[in-house]
Design a protein around this motif. Structure first.
Motif, PDB file in Angstrom:
ATOM      1  N   THR A   1       0.788  -1.240   0.000  1.00 49.76           N
ATOM      2  CA  THR A   1       0.000   0.000   0.000  1.00 49.76           C
ATOM      3  C   THR A   1       0.814   1.280   0.000  1.00 49.76           C
ATOM      4  O   THR A   1       0.326   2.315  -0.454  1.00 49.76           O
ATOM      5  N   ASP A   2       2.048   1.245   0.515  1.00 57.42           N
ATOM      6  CA  ASP A   2       2.750   2.506   0.781  1.00 57.42           C
ATOM      7  C   ASP A   2       4.002   2.747  -0.036  1.00 57.42           C
ATOM      8  O   ASP A   2       4.608   3.807   0.098  1.00 57.42           O
ATOM      9  N   LEU A   3       4.436   1.792  -0.826  1.00 63.94           N
ATOM     10  CA  LEU A   3       5.692   1.989  -1.537  1.00 63.94           C
ATOM     11  C   LEU A   3       5.599   3.160  -2.495  1.00 63.94           C
ATOM     12  O   LEU A   3       4.722   3.215  -3.351  1.00 63.94           O
ATOM     13  N   ARG A   4       6.517   4.105  -2.341  1.00 61.16           N
ATOM     14  CA  ARG A   4       6.482   5.319  -3.154  1.00 61.16           C
ATOM     15  C   ARG A   4       6.775   5.014  -4.615  1.00 61.16           C
ATOM     16  O   ARG A   4       6.283   5.710  -5.507  1.00 61.16           O
ATOM     17  N   GLU A   5       7.581   3.977  -4.899  1.00 65.87           N
ATOM     18  CA  GLU A   5       7.882   3.667  -6.295  1.00 65.87           C
ATOM     19  C   GLU A   5       6.641   3.209  -7.048  1.00 65.87           C
ATOM     20  O   GLU A   5       6.553   3.375  -8.268  1.00 65.87           O
ATOM     21  N   GLN A   6       5.659   2.649  -6.330  1.00 66.47           N
ATOM     22  CA  GLN A   6       4.482   2.082  -6.974  1.00 66.47           C
ATOM     23  C   GLN A   6       3.278   3.023  -6.945  1.00 66.47           C
ATOM     24  O   GLN A   6       2.277   2.743  -7.589  1.00 66.47           O
ATOM     25  N   ASN A   7       3.371   4.098  -6.197  1.00 70.97           N
ATOM     26  CA  ASN A   7       2.188   4.954  -6.012  1.00 70.97           C
ATOM     27  C   ASN A   7       2.537   6.399  -6.335  1.00 70.97           C
ATOM     28  O   ASN A   7       3.136   7.111  -5.531  1.00 70.97           O
ATOM     29  N   HIS A   8       2.157   6.829  -7.539  1.00 65.74           N
ATOM     30  CA  HIS A   8       2.488   8.177  -7.976  1.00 65.74           C
ATOM     31  C   HIS A   8       1.779   9.236  -7.146  1.00 65.74           C
ATOM     32  O   HIS A   8       2.290  10.335  -6.956  1.00 65.74           O
ATOM     33  N   ILE A   9       0.592   8.909  -6.630  1.00 63.84           N
ATOM     34  CA  ILE A   9      -0.143   9.889  -5.818  1.00 63.84           C
ATOM     35  C   ILE A   9       0.597  10.150  -4.509  1.00 63.84           C
ATOM     36  O   ILE A   9       0.700  11.296  -4.046  1.00 63.84           O
ATOM     37  N   LEU A  10       1.118   9.087  -3.886  1.00 60.90           N
ATOM     38  CA  LEU A  10       1.869   9.266  -2.642  1.00 60.90           C
ATOM     39  C   LEU A  10       3.145  10.067  -2.886  1.00 60.90           C
ATOM     40  O   LEU A  10       3.524  10.902  -2.062  1.00 60.90           O
ATOM     41  N   ARG A  11       3.811   9.807  -4.007  1.00 61.79           N
ATOM     42  CA  ARG A  11       5.016  10.598  -4.316  1.00 61.79           C
ATOM     43  C   ARG A  11       4.651  12.070  -4.498  1.00 61.79           C
ATOM     44  O   ARG A  11       5.383  12.965  -4.077  1.00 61.79           O
ATOM     45  N   PHE A  12       3.529  12.294  -5.135  1.00 60.21           N
ATOM     46  CA  PHE A  12       3.041  13.654  -5.337  1.00 60.21           C
ATOM     47  C   PHE A  12       2.808  14.346  -3.993  1.00 60.21           C
ATOM     48  O   PHE A  12       3.274  15.468  -3.758  1.00 60.21           O
ATOM     49  N   GLU A  13       2.111  13.661  -3.079  1.00 58.01           N
ATOM     50  CA  GLU A  13       1.846  14.227  -1.758  1.00 58.01           C
ATOM     51  C   GLU A  13       3.130  14.431  -0.976  1.00 58.01           C
ATOM     52  O   GLU A  13       3.276  15.419  -0.244  1.00 58.01           O
ATOM     53  N   ASP A  14       4.086  13.518  -1.103  1.00 55.39           N
ATOM     54  CA  ASP A  14       5.344  13.650  -0.380  1.00 55.39           C
ATOM     55  C   ASP A  14       6.119  14.884  -0.817  1.00 55.39           C
ATOM     56  O   ASP A  14       6.701  15.601   0.003  1.00 55.39           O
ATOM     57  N   SER A  15       6.133  15.128  -2.113  1.00 58.86           N
ATOM     58  CA  SER A  15       6.848  16.301  -2.609  1.00 58.86           C
ATOM     59  C   SER A  15       6.247  17.587  -2.045  1.00 58.86           C
ATOM     60  O   SER A  15       6.966  18.509  -1.658  1.00 58.86           O
ATOM     61  N   ILE A  16       4.924  17.625  -1.977  1.00 54.17           N
ATOM     62  CA  ILE A  16       4.250  18.791  -1.408  1.00 54.17           C
ATOM     63  C   ILE A  16       4.560  18.915   0.072  1.00 54.17           C
ATOM     64  O   ILE A  16       4.849  19.999   0.584  1.00 54.17           O
ATOM     65  N   ALA A  17       4.503  17.787   0.790  1.00 54.49           N
ATOM     66  CA  ALA A  17       4.763  17.813   2.234  1.00 54.49           C
ATOM     67  C   ALA A  17       6.161  18.327   2.532  1.00 54.49           C
ATOM     68  O   ALA A  17       6.366  19.127   3.452  1.00 54.49           O
ATOM     69  N   HIS A  18       7.144  17.906   1.750  1.00 52.76           N
ATOM     70  CA  HIS A  18       8.510  18.359   2.012  1.00 52.76           C
ATOM     71  C   HIS A  18       8.722  19.815   1.636  1.00 52.76           C
ATOM     72  O   HIS A  18       9.538  20.506   2.240  1.00 52.76           O
ATOM     73  N   THR A  19       7.969  20.289   0.657  1.00 54.03           N
ATOM     74  CA  THR A  19       8.047  21.721   0.343  1.00 54.03           C
ATOM     75  C   THR A  19       7.552  22.549   1.516  1.00 54.03           C
ATOM     76  O   THR A  19       8.115  23.591   1.862  1.00 54.03           O
ATOM     77  N   ILE A  20       6.471  22.083   2.138  1.00 57.52           N
ATOM     78  CA  ILE A  20       5.909  22.796   3.278  1.00 57.52           C
ATOM     79  C   ILE A  20       6.774  22.621   4.517  1.00 57.52           C
ATOM     80  O   ILE A  20       6.860  23.506   5.373  1.00 57.52           O
TER      81      ILE A  20
END
Length: 966
Positions: A680-699
């Motif tokens: 469920t959580d692997l970033r390589e397999q989930n483009h939406i989670l990678r998208f959210e992570d990039s936003i979270a780190h910007t903030i």
């Protein structure tokens, strides 16, 4: 409707005296239930709730009114129109949905649009008013009861939706773009499954090979004349009903309804349209097998429908026999659900999200069928066979062996609790009245107690006798498989799938054993608590305790204990924290430290192993018990958050003690946790989670996800040790409890449990703050702080997901806090009007207020979806709207609506235990505080010029980060 019983006393007001002797047998037999001096047959009608006022106007329009003060000063209204997708011809698919949208545009009394008028009164689309289309069409409004202007306006709005829509060319043209945008976003598994089951399994409009595309095509081509023709044919007073439930004056409201809705005209002179009451094609056992593709899914989704012709009206029971059948349905749903959960805990099943439910009037109400629906998700084709064999075997086990006494006891407790919780709030009552009236009956009296007595009498044999034929040979079975992109292995053939499901009669199938109800152990039950001291606190109405083990406890009393029932909500919230987290460990241990709390949340405590602990938590949730606590570890902090009803506070504190002192170690459960994260959580397999992570780190917000490389770095032995280290020094923890309780009693039980936590024999972690490089980035990308334009590529198709981040310098004071909140509400209103209404480029647009870990910045997080070729123009429009605020260039009513919304939110927060735990923890971390009551004072004094100055000085309009997910 069946004739009402002549029983002189209300059946369920005196159901406590219900005889324990109920003859077993079919529901149609002449069983008699005793009620003191009266008796009633199972076939008799349930007494009607005389508190509901029903009426019908001369034009055929009907209404139902019920006075109810839960919640206080709130009124809910719904206009029901008996038209929906079941009434559409193949070339009309989507028109009823389109008309529902146009119901918020220009009408006779609201030429500029109902939506615009309601928003000017402070109501918000989605939150306070909305509309939906299914088998019927619903227009709904929720308003404050004490505002006569809003009440009259809302009634006029519903009246115009019923018979006063104008269908102006400009409105039709603009709303068409909105509807098409909504339809193109409907690629979810639920959406595709709904359409395929509705049209293919039931055979409704089967000539349409792809129903969603047909709806899009129809909406694109539909003319104003076609819309008006459909509207006049179906929107007729005798096909419409108004339901009002809330804190209202019934006699006054009745007169208003008669005056406002009495002039509705029936424009159709051709008689009643032919509604397709039956869509069912259950003439044989053809076993339909349908495969569709879902481009947005990551798993194979399988739905199995055991269907049969509907008999009793069990979905909306109006007789005692129907109510008893409803009880058996609910028990079966609960029993099978619990059985699957127990088996999922015992075995490592390669499939997940498995559920089975009896659905009366399934898929489409007017189809006239009942179904037992079983659904599951599988990662691969090979797992589908295992799942189908597993489901088939378990259904045969249930038919042969039934359920154990402990399973029945648990299920009865759960369904009775759920029933007692229903039909209390105005919104729930409105839904019940609406559904009963649409099915030609009246809301019966509160059936909770009668339901309870009937449930207590039902045995496992009763349940199995009801469903035996349905689960074996007495129903047709259809199967729908939805597949994600990238499936290369061939799916099973129809013959293979049904052979796996149906199997053969297996004499070796044994009953399920060792099904028991778990209890949380209490090792401190007989312990004598140590002394503690009390000292003054910085916050009013707050007591500060210093316990013998050094722990500091803050008790924030919001008021005396409330008279609430179990399930009403949290009475006491808890938050404890310590300023040491994962960054105190080196690079080699960092991932083990970051995952320590998440892992231990599933491992069990004391004598409860991981399976038993998870079952205990699940049982609490199902029974409506408000009780829970979860540990967490961030880069700089570790702690526990939780909450409970007042009756469960002692259990909450006991759980916190066990999480500190007696966590269990379970390597098998860790392996299961690891597999779940990989799925469920692997970033390589989930483009939406990678998208959210990039936003979270910007903030500057931490994420909880992992890459495969990060998961491989987790060492369970080390993670368990780190958990013990982080939760080992009670003297470094601050415990905050806020809510409604007796201060003295809360101090005693807090000391009893929290004072028993000891340091143990684990070493104290060092405050090294060795933050590794990979914790500050996502897949090697660290976002700059301004004017960033990042495109994260994914495997999704269709619209672009857009996020725009604007920063605002944050000051920790009441005036700045309310200005930021008001500003965010204004942004939402302006962007909604500009991007959705004027430019018609998006279906919905949101602005979420977020705070970075730096605590000195607030982030306005704007998000919407749009066509790829329209993104730049919409982004430019969003930026222009933000700049309008700085120029003070927006309508005055938007400012005052924002003030009203924030004012309501602050008043709610002042009574929210969770808000106070977060507020006090923030004060403790920063050694500062301010009175929340000051926020209300500052809000009342806020002017547009003040907000204008604040926006110019603190909001960085020209500095923003833009993210797009393609």
């Amino acid at each position: 409707m069946k004739k009402q019983s002549n029983c002189s006393m209300c059946l369920f007001h005196i159901s406590r005296s219900l005889s324990k002797r109920v003859l077993t047998g079919a529901l149609t037999c002449l069983t008699i239930l005793s009620f003191g001096q009266s008796s009633i047959h199972l076939s008799d009608s349930l007494p009607r709730d005389e508190n509901v006022v029903y009426g019908e106007l001369a034009n055929g329009f009907s209404y139902s009114i019920l006075q109810n003060d839960l919640p206080p000063n709130k009124t809910f209204m719904a206009l029901v129109v008996q038209v929906g997708y079941s009434d559409e011809a193949p070339n009309e698919i989507g028109i009823s949905h389109f008309i529902e949208h146009l119901g918020l545009r220009g009408t006779i009394h609201f030429p500029n649009g109902i939506r615009d008028c309601l928003q000017r009164l402070g109501l918000e689309l989605g939150r306070d008013f909305n509309a939906t289309t299914g088998d019927k069409t619903y227009y709904q409004i929720a308003i404050p009861s004490n505002d006569s202007v809003i009440l009259k306006t809302s009634l006029l709005a519903l009246r115009d939706q019923a018979g006063g829509q104008r269908f102006l060319d400009n409105d039709v043209r603009e709303e068409k773009a909105v509807v098409l945008n909504e339809l193109t976003r409907g690629n979810s598994e639920w959406f595709s499954t709904m359409y395929e089951t509705r049209y293919q399994l039931l055979g409704q409009n089967a000539e349409n090979k792809n129903v969603k595309e047909s709806e899009i095509d129809n909406i694109q081509r539909v003319t104003n004349r076609q819309i008006q023709k459909f509207y006049r044919r179906w929107y007729r007073p005798r096909r419409q009903m108004l339901v009002v439930v809330g804190d209202v004056n019934v006699s006054v409201l009745k007169k208003q309804i008669e005056r406002i809705f009495g002039d509705l005209k029936d424009f159709n002179q051709l008689g009643e349209p032919n509604r397709k009451d039956k869509i069912s094609r259950l003439s044989g056992m053809d076993h339909r097998y349908i495969v569709t593709k879902d481009p947005n899914s990551r798993d194979i989704a399988v739905s199995i429908y055991r269907t049969k012709i509907a008999e009793l009206n069990i979905k909306y029971p109006s007789t005692v026999s129907e109510l008893k059948a409803k009880v058996q349905d609910d028990l079966f749903n609960c029993l099978v659900k619990n059985r699957f959960e127990i088996l999922a805990q015992r075995f490592e099943l390669p499939f997940h999200d498995i559920s089975t439910i009896v659905e009366r009037r399934a898929i489409v109400e007017s189809a006239g069928i009942d179904a037992i629906e079983t659904r599951f998700h599988a990662s691969g084709v090979e797992d589908v066979e295992w799942a189908l064999r597993f489901i088939g075997d378990e259904m045969r086990r249930i038919v042969r062996w039934g359920f154990s006494d402990s399973e029945m006891e648990r299920a009865k407790r759960l369904v009775i609790h759920q029933r007692l919780s229903d039909l209390r709030t105005s919104s729930a009552l409105l839904a019940s009245i609406r559904t009963y009236r649409m099915n030609g009956s009246f809301l019966p009296v509160n059936t909770s107690h009668g339901y309870e007595e009937l449930a207590k009498q039902v045995s496992s044999d009763d349940v199995i006798d009801t469903f035996r034929d349905w689960l074996t040979s007495g129903a047709n079975v259809d199967m729908h498989i939805s597949t994600p992109p990238g499936i290369t292995k061939p799916l099973p053939t129809k013959a293979e799938a049904f052979t796996w499901l149906e199997g053969t009669e297996n004499e070796s199938i044994l009953p399920l054993t060792n099904v028991k109800f778990m209890m949380l152990p209490n090792p401190l039950a007989n312990r004598e608590a140590p002394d503690y001291s009390i000292k003054p606190s910085f916050e009013p109405n707050t007591t500060e305790l210093v316990l013998a083990n050094g722990a500091k406890v803050l008790l924030k009393c919001l008021g005396p204990p409330r008279k609430t029932k179990e399930g009403d909500g949290v009475d006491v919230a808890l938050h404890c924290f310590r300023a040491i987290g994962a960054s105190s460990y080196g690079v080699a241990d960092y991932q083990s430290a970051r995952a320590a709390a998440a892992i231990q949340s599933n491992m069990g405590v004391s004598t409860l192993n991981s399976v038993e602990y998870m079952q205990w938590k699940r049982l609490n949730n199902e029974a409506g018990l408000i009780l829970g606590a979860s540990p967490y570890v961030t880069n700089d902090e570790s702690g526990i958050k939780g909450g409970a009803s007042l009756s469960n506070v002692e259990s909450l504190l006991n759980l916190v003690y066990l999480l500190f002192s007696q966590p269990r170690k379970d390597s098998l459960a860790f392996n299961a946790w690891l597999r779940d994260r990989e799925r469920t959580d692997l970033r390589e397999q989930n483009h939406i989670l990678r998208f959210e992570d990039s936003i979270a780190h910007t903030i500057g917000i931490e994420d909880n996800g992992f890459t495969r490389e990060q998961l491989n770095q987790i060492n369970y032995e080390r993670s368990y040790r780190i958990y013990r280290e982080l939760f080992s020094e009670p003297g470094e923890y601050t415990f905050i409890l806020a809510g409604y309780f007796d201060q003295k009693r809360m101090a005693e039980i807090s000391n009893h449990y929290l004072g028993a936590i000891v340091g143990g024999d684990v070493p104290r972690p060092q405050r090294t703050h060795l933050l590794p490089k990979d914790s500050a980035s996502v897949l090697g990308h660290l976002s700059p702080l301004k004017n960033l334009r990042a495109t994260i590529m994914g495997d999704s198709i269709g619209n672009v997901h857009v996020r725009i981040l604007f920063r605002c310098t944050r000051k920790e004071d009441a005036a700045a806090t309310v200005k930021i909140q008001v500003l965010n509400e204004i942004i939402k209103s302006l962007l909604f009007n500009r991007l959705r209404e004027r430019e018609r480029g998006v279906y919905s647009v949101l602005s979420n207020l977020r705070t970075s870990l730096k605590m000195d910045e607030a982030i306005f997080d704007i998000n919407f979806e749009a066509s790829p070729n329209n993104v730049d123009a919409l982004v430019a429009s969003a930026i222009d709207e933000i700049q309008r605020i700085a120029r003070n260039d927006y309508e005055e009513h938007i400012f005052y609506n924002a003030i009203s919304t924030v004012n309501s939110r602050i008043n709610v927060q002042m009574n929210d235990p969770f808000y106070w735990t977060e507020y006090l923890s923030r004060c403790c971390r920063k050694a500062c505080n301010f009175d929340i009551g000051l926020e209300l004072k500052k809000l009342q004094l806020l002017s547009r010029s003040d907000l204008n100055k604040f926006t110019k000085n603190y909001v960085k309009v020209e500095e923003y980060s833009l993210f797009m997910l393609l």
